[in-house]
Design a protein around this motif. Structure first.
Motif, short mmCIF file in Angstrom:
data_model
loop_
_atom_site.label_atom_id
_atom_site.label_comp_id
_atom_site.label_asym_id
_atom_site.label_seq_id
_atom_site.Cartn_x
_atom_site.Cartn_y
_atom_site.Cartn_z
N CYS A 19 0.79 -1.58 0.28
CA CYS A 19 -0.03 0.22 0.23
C CYS A 19 0.56 1.24 0.52
N MET A 23 1.32 4.17 -3.15
CA MET A 23 0.52 5.48 -2.73
C MET A 23 1.75 6.32 -3.15
N ARG A 28 -4.41 5.75 -5.03
CA ARG A 28 -5.15 5.78 -3.91
C ARG A 28 -5.51 4.83 -3.55
N VAL A 30 -8.45 2.71 -2.82
CA VAL A 30 -10.08 2.15 -2.53
C VAL A 30 -10.87 1.25 -1.72
N ALA A 45 -6.85 -0.11 -6.04
CA ALA A 45 -6.55 1.37 -5.53
C ALA A 45 -7.33 1.49 -7.40
N ARG A 46 -6.39 3.27 -7.29
CA ARG A 46 -7.04 3.76 -8.72
C ARG A 46 -5.97 5.13 -8.74
#
Length: 118
Positions: A19, A23, A28, A30, A45-46
């Motif tokens: 993570c 990042m 990001r 989600v 994630a986005r």
């Protein structure tokens, strides 16, 4: 990570590292550890308008192969089925399936993020 740590703790630690890596790469987070009767998605994630489904594989050694070796065709198929069940938000224009391989060695962690491999 202590040698006596269970595989569950190793996996959770690997997901935390994954993570943080995602990042740092501008994604990001989600969703995490989304469960369904057929399995679990480790990280959703986005990145801009791309929905990224990430499988995280963590190992303390290469004794049983690389983390990527754990991704079988059956596992890849199940991840794609889970992604369909997770859904597609209105903002998303495309899906991508990544694998984040984490190799732990003492206090050092090597992260290999493979994009679009499933």
């Amino acid at each position: 990570m202590p040698e006596s740590s269970s595989h569950v703790h190793v996996g959770l630690y690997g997901e935390e590292l994954a993570c943080a890596h995602l990042m740092r790469d501008g994604m990001r987070i989600v969703d995490r550890n989304w469960r369904h009767p057929i399995g679990e998605i480790d990280i959703v994630a986005r990145l801009d308008r791309t929905l990224v489904f990430c499988e995280v594989k963590t190992r303390r050694s290469l004794r049983f192969g690389t983390p990527m070796n754990a991704i079988t065709p059956g596992k890849a198929h199940r991840i794609k089925q889970l992604a369909r069940r997770w859904g597609m938000p209105a903002w998303a224009r495309q899906r991508r399936f990544d694998v984040v391989c984490v190799l732990l060695s003492g206090d050092y962690a090597r992260i290999d993020h493979r994009q679009g491999v499933l």
